[in-house]
Structures are given as C-alpha cells and as structure tokens.
Design a protein around this motif. Structure first.
Motif, PDB file in Angstrom:
ATOM      1  N   ALA A 198      47.908  33.231  50.275  1.00  0.00           N
ATOM      2  CA  ALA A 198      46.845  33.202  51.280  1.00  0.00           C
ATOM      3  C   ALA A 198      45.509  32.870  50.635  1.00  0.00           C
ATOM      4  O   ALA A 198      45.190  33.370  49.556  1.00  0.00           O
ATOM      5  CB  ALA A 198      46.757  34.549  52.005  1.00  0.00           C
ATOM      6  N   GLY A 199      44.734  32.042  51.326  1.00  0.00           N
ATOM      7  CA  GLY A 199      43.399  31.665  50.847  1.00  0.00           C
ATOM      8  C   GLY A 199      43.027  30.291  51.362  1.00  0.00           C
ATOM      9  O   GLY A 199      43.824  29.602  52.008  1.00  0.00           O
ATOM     10  N   ARG A 200      41.810  29.892  51.091  1.00  0.00           N
ATOM     11  CA  ARG A 200      41.346  28.573  51.537  1.00  0.00           C
ATOM     12  C   ARG A 200      42.132  27.462  50.837  1.00  0.00           C
ATOM     13  O   ARG A 200      42.491  27.590  49.656  1.00  0.00           O
ATOM     14  CB  ARG A 200      39.854  28.411  51.235  1.00  0.00           C
ATOM     15  CG  ARG A 200      38.954  29.271  52.099  1.00  0.00           C
ATOM     16  CD  ARG A 200      37.503  29.058  51.718  1.00  0.00           C
ATOM     17  NE  ARG A 200      37.247  29.506  50.347  1.00  0.00           N
ATOM     18  CZ  ARG A 200      36.251  29.043  49.590  1.00  0.00           C
ATOM     19  NH1 ARG A 200      35.448  28.102  50.043  1.00  0.00           N
ATOM     20  NH2 ARG A 200      36.085  29.510  48.361  1.00  0.00           N
ATOM     21  N   LEU A 201      42.348  26.389  51.555  1.00  0.00           N
ATOM     22  CA  LEU A 201      43.089  25.252  51.000  1.00  0.00           C
ATOM     23  C   LEU A 201      42.123  24.368  50.214  1.00  0.00           C
ATOM     24  O   LEU A 201      41.680  23.313  50.664  1.00  0.00           O
ATOM     25  CB  LEU A 201      43.771  24.453  52.115  1.00  0.00           C
ATOM     26  CG  LEU A 201      44.683  25.251  53.053  1.00  0.00           C
ATOM     27  CD1 LEU A 201      45.403  24.321  54.017  1.00  0.00           C
ATOM     28  CD2 LEU A 201      45.680  26.098  52.280  1.00  0.00           C
ATOM     29  N   ILE A 202      41.799  24.844  49.008  1.00  0.00           N
ATOM     30  CA  ILE A 202      40.907  24.121  48.112  1.00  0.00           C
ATOM     31  C   ILE A 202      41.566  24.041  46.742  1.00  0.00           C
ATOM     32  O   ILE A 202      42.511  24.780  46.438  1.00  0.00           O
ATOM     33  CB  ILE A 202      39.524  24.800  48.002  1.00  0.00           C
ATOM     34  CG1 ILE A 202      39.668  26.243  47.503  1.00  0.00           C
ATOM     35  CG2 ILE A 202      38.794  24.762  49.348  1.00  0.00           C
ATOM     36  CD1 ILE A 202      38.351  26.959  47.286  1.00  0.00           C
ATOM     37  N   GLU A 203      41.063  23.157  45.897  1.00  0.00           N
ATOM     38  CA  GLU A 203      41.691  22.910  44.603  1.00  0.00           C
ATOM     39  C   GLU A 203      41.764  24.167  43.744  1.00  0.00           C
ATOM     40  O   GLU A 203      42.750  24.393  43.023  1.00  0.00           O
ATOM     41  CB  GLU A 203      40.934  21.816  43.848  1.00  0.00           C
ATOM     42  CG  GLU A 203      41.578  21.436  42.519  1.00  0.00           C
ATOM     43  CD  GLU A 203      40.838  20.327  41.794  1.00  0.00           C
ATOM     44  OE1 GLU A 203      41.282  19.942  40.695  1.00  0.00           O
ATOM     45  OE2 GLU A 203      39.812  19.848  42.326  1.00  0.00           O
ATOM     46  N   GLU A 237      46.587  16.613  51.965  1.00  0.00           N
ATOM     47  CA  GLU A 237      47.020  16.311  50.606  1.00  0.00           C
ATOM     48  C   GLU A 237      48.220  17.177  50.203  1.00  0.00           C
ATOM     49  O   GLU A 237      49.182  16.685  49.587  1.00  0.00           O
ATOM     50  CB  GLU A 237      45.856  16.541  49.649  1.00  0.00           C
ATOM     51  CG  GLU A 237      46.102  16.104  48.225  1.00  0.00           C
ATOM     52  CD  GLU A 237      44.868  16.253  47.359  1.00  0.00           C
ATOM     53  OE1 GLU A 237      45.009  16.724  46.218  1.00  0.00           O
ATOM     54  OE2 GLU A 237      43.763  15.897  47.837  1.00  0.00           O
ATOM     55  N   LEU A 238      48.172  18.446  50.570  1.00  0.00           N
ATOM     56  CA  LEU A 238      49.279  19.344  50.250  1.00  0.00           C
ATOM     57  C   LEU A 238      50.523  19.017  51.071  1.00  0.00           C
ATOM     58  O   LEU A 238      51.654  19.106  50.573  1.00  0.00           O
ATOM     59  CB  LEU A 238      48.856  20.796  50.484  1.00  0.00           C
ATOM     60  CG  LEU A 238      47.760  21.329  49.550  1.00  0.00           C
ATOM     61  CD1 LEU A 238      47.282  22.696  50.019  1.00  0.00           C
ATOM     62  CD2 LEU A 238      48.260  21.403  48.109  1.00  0.00           C
ATOM     63  N   GLN A 239      50.329  18.620  52.307  1.00  0.00           N
ATOM     64  CA  GLN A 239      51.467  18.204  53.136  1.00  0.00           C
ATOM     65  C   GLN A 239      52.129  16.958  52.567  1.00  0.00           C
ATOM     66  O   GLN A 239      53.366  16.848  52.551  1.00  0.00           O
ATOM     67  CB  GLN A 239      50.996  17.947  54.571  1.00  0.00           C
ATOM     68  CG  GLN A 239      50.648  19.211  55.336  1.00  0.00           C
ATOM     69  CD  GLN A 239      50.052  18.928  56.698  1.00  0.00           C
ATOM     70  OE1 GLN A 239      49.350  17.917  56.899  1.00  0.00           O
ATOM     71  NE2 GLN A 239      50.297  19.802  57.653  1.00  0.00           N
ATOM     72  N   LEU A 248      59.064  19.423  52.756  1.00  0.00           N
ATOM     73  CA  LEU A 248      58.086  19.690  53.815  1.00  0.00           C
ATOM     74  C   LEU A 248      58.642  20.631  54.879  1.00  0.00           C
ATOM     75  O   LEU A 248      57.918  21.467  55.421  1.00  0.00           O
ATOM     76  CB  LEU A 248      57.631  18.382  54.465  1.00  0.00           C
ATOM     77  CG  LEU A 248      56.541  18.524  55.544  1.00  0.00           C
ATOM     78  CD1 LEU A 248      55.278  19.164  54.948  1.00  0.00           C
ATOM     79  CD2 LEU A 248      56.218  17.181  56.179  1.00  0.00           C
ATOM     80  N   ASP A 249      59.939  20.523  55.151  1.00  0.00           N
ATOM     81  CA  ASP A 249      60.525  21.391  56.169  1.00  0.00           C
ATOM     82  C   ASP A 249      60.646  22.839  55.698  1.00  0.00           C
ATOM     83  O   ASP A 249      60.939  23.744  56.491  1.00  0.00           O
ATOM     84  CB  ASP A 249      61.901  20.875  56.601  1.00  0.00           C
ATOM     85  CG  ASP A 249      62.895  20.798  55.442  1.00  0.00           C
ATOM     86  OD1 ASP A 249      62.454  20.851  54.281  1.00  0.00           O
ATOM     87  OD2 ASP A 249      64.110  20.686  55.712  1.00  0.00           O
ATOM     88  N   SER A 250      60.398  23.075  54.410  1.00  0.00           N
ATOM     89  CA  SER A 250      60.474  24.436  53.871  1.00  0.00           C
ATOM     90  C   SER A 250      59.105  25.019  53.538  1.00  0.00           C
ATOM     91  O   SER A 250      59.014  26.155  53.085  1.00  0.00           O
ATOM     92  CB  SER A 250      61.337  24.455  52.597  1.00  0.00           C
ATOM     93  OG  SER A 250      62.676  24.111  52.890  1.00  0.00           O
ATOM     94  N   VAL A 251      58.053  24.223  53.739  1.00  0.00           N
ATOM     95  CA  VAL A 251      56.681  24.694  53.477  1.00  0.00           C
ATOM     96  C   VAL A 251      55.957  24.832  54.812  1.00  0.00           C
ATOM     97  O   VAL A 251      55.805  23.851  55.550  1.00  0.00           O
ATOM     98  CB  VAL A 251      55.915  23.739  52.547  1.00  0.00           C
ATOM     99  CG1 VAL A 251      54.513  24.277  52.281  1.00  0.00           C
ATOM    100  CG2 VAL A 251      56.671  23.545  51.237  1.00  0.00           C
TER     101      VAL A 251
END
Length: 362
Positions: A198-203, A237-239, A248-251
């Motif tokens: 959990a957290g912001r989607l940042i580098e 980018e993460l997708q 992808l179907d597991s994330v």
C-alpha cells in the motif's frame, strides 16, 4: 481546555497526514483546529470533522491556500497550547508566522516526514534547505523519525540544536483504531491467496521491483495474486510492466482504499518495497494485522524491528528472496513479538514522550 492547531498541505492521507490525523484524534476532547492549504475534496478527513474545526482553504493550489492561511491567522490572532505540523513547507510556513508574531503558541512541535538529504539533489535540495533555514527558527521540538534523519539534520544544520530540541521519537500507531477497522467487512471479494502492499504509485515505493519479484514467485505459487493499494502517476507504467511479464490478470490495482486493515489481515504476506522513506508507517499497520511482513531497508531503524523479513532497498533479487522465505516460514510466534513492539509505539505513549521531552525546553 487545550487549544490545538494542526496544519497540513492537503486533505490527502499519506504517512505524514496519517500521523497528524492520529494526533487530532488524541486531542478529540480538546479545542482542535485543522487547516489544510489545499482541498482536493477527497473526504478523507470527514470523520475528524465530528469533533474538530476544519478549514481546507483552496481548491486551486497550495500556494493560494498558504496565502489564505496567513490572512486567517492574521485575523484570528489566537494563542494555541500546541501546534503540530509534519511536512517541510507546512513546518516552515508556521515557523515563519511564529517568527513574525502572527501565530502564537506555548509549544510548536514539528516532525520531519522524509530524509531530504537522501531523497533530493541539486536545485530541489537547495530549495528545501533554504526554507528550513527560514522556517525552522521558532520550533520547540523537531521530531526525527530515525537516528539517520537526526544525524543528517545535525550535520547539515550545525546550529539547529542551539534553538530547537532535535529528538528521535519513533512513529506512533493507533492500535485501537487498527483493531476496530480490521474487523470490518469488505465489499470486495478478496482472492484466497494474495500479497498486499500500500502507498502512492510513485517510483520511490519500488512497485516495479515488487512486480518483478512477484512474477518470479508466481511460478512457485500459481494461485497467488498481488494487490497494490494506492493511486498515483505510475499506474499505467506498472500495468504495462505486468502485461509484459504476462501477469496482469494476477496483479490487482485497487486504487485508494479507505480501510487497508482487512487487506493486511487476510494477506499471505504484506510487503514494503520502497527505495527510500522517512519511515514507512504502513509497516507498523501491517505488523498490527499480520505475522508475515517483508520490508526493504528503506529507512533507518527497520533493521532493528524484530520478526520482519528484510532486504536491501532497491534490490529486486533480495526482495524476492525475503518474500520467498517469508511465504514458506511459520511465523505464528511473531504475533506476540509484534504486539509487544507496537504497544511501545501507541499514540498515548508518543504524546507522553513529547510532553516529557518538552520539559527540557523550560
């Protein structure tokens, strides 16, 4: 009745904001005022509004909110018993207004939310150093989350301790709230087996590393899913990364979740994969719910926490190894170990430490 002022940049709910929200709830029977420079209209502080006077100043920009805050304080001319802030420019704004006599208080308690000397470079670092020089003159207590953070401040601002108490006080956790919220039912049907973060989607959060590690573990645990709680500009980018790895179907990208505790409680393991942090409060939340917790050494003090599995920060290989070991180890004994550790970090104990420390100021 004590008069409490809490100042924050926005109505978001990251680590620094969560800290201030815990402080607000601690003082819920006092006269509490909360100001945020920018209102993102996310409603994440609505529950605090039941007992506090809240003002989220600008819908346009934090700068206009700061200007509005200055005029509000000029008009009020109120003296507070305690002021609490946590993020650098909120710390500095309040500090400057105290220097000018626009805000008055018995005690001003600021907290550093990140390690600026590790996180920033060049022009950005110089900017932060300058606003610290301007705004950190009238603090009674500056809280550092770790010894590393304190050492950096002492090194770069050699005279700071002549006018301000600089102390390491580990982050608190609201155990009462975590236990209550962990028992609430989720509308979402969770997978039978999943890893959660959990957290912001940042580098800085290192989710690219976590996805790579998860892809390797997926072959060993075919039913395992990865749930990422949070929102941010790295989502696409993460997708794409998950698509390239054919997982992808597991994330599952769940976006912002108001109640993370049931996710942490039901996960096979909880993971902090950050490259760098001031100190990840989410790690304490995970420990309150689950005995299987993995964290990168992204902040000082993490290596001293008993029972968690650690890895090098920014290193996908050691992250994979730590996750694999955690998944395959019986960790039931960690429940008592974690509970004992977290009891010492209660909000009441945190405030008591502050009050004891402030006696040194007299």
């Amino acid at each position: 009745m004590k008069k409490i002022l809490i100042v924050l940049p926005t109505d978001s709910l990251g680590g620094a904001e969560n800290y201030l929200k815990m402080i607000a709830f601690h003082y819920k029977n006092e006269d509490v005022e909360i100001y945020a420079f920018k209102n993102n209209e996310r409603g994440r502080w609505n529950d605090v509004g039941e007992f506090a006077n809240m003002k989220f100043i600008s819908k346009a920009h934090e700068v206009t909110g700061i200007i509005g805050f200055v005029f509000i304080m000029l008009f009020k001319r109120k003296k507070y018993d305690y002021i609490y802030t946590s993020i650098i420019y909120a710390n500095s704004v309040v500090g400057i207004l105290k220097t000018l006599g626009i805000i008055r208080s018995k005690y001003f308690i600021a907290r550093e939310s990140t390690s600026i000397f590790l996180r920033f470079k060049g022009t950005q670092l110089n900017f932060y150093k300058n606003i610290i020089r301007l705004g950190y003159r009238k603090m009674d207590l500056l809280i550092c989350q770790t010894e590393v953070m304190k050492e950096q401040f002492s090194k770069h601002f050699k005279n700071i301790e002549k006018r301000t108490l600089l102390r390491v006080i580990p982050n608190p956790i609201d155990l009462k709230n975590s236990k209550t919220r962990s028992g609430k039912q989720l509308d979402l049907k969770l997978p039978d087996e999943f890893v959660v973060t959990a957290g912001r989607l940042i580098e800085l959060k290192g989710y690219d590393l976590l996805i790579d590690s998860f892809a390797k573990l997926k072959s060993e645990h075919p039913n395992l899913k990865l749930i990422i709680l949070g929102e941010g500009d790295k989502l696409e980018e993460l997708q794409e990364q998950a698509t390239m790895l054919n997982i992808l179907d597991s994330v599952i990208f769940s976006g912002f979740v108001n109640n993370v505790y049931p996710y942490f409680k039901k996960a096979k393991i909880c993971v902090v994969s950050s490259r760098i942090e001031g100190f990840p409060n989410v790690l304490l939340q995970m420990m309150s719910q689950n005995t299987k917790v993995v964290s990168s050494l992204c902040a000082g003090g993490i290596e001293e926490i008993p029972g968690i599995y650690t890895c090098k920060a920014g290193d996908e290989e050691t992250l994979t190894t730590a996750m694999r070991l955690c998944l395959n180890t019986n960790t039931e004994k960690n429940r008592q170990v974690f509970d004992d550790y977290l009891d010492a970090r209660s909000v009441d104990a945190f405030i008591e430490t502050i009050n004891t420390t402030l006696k040194d100021r007299v």
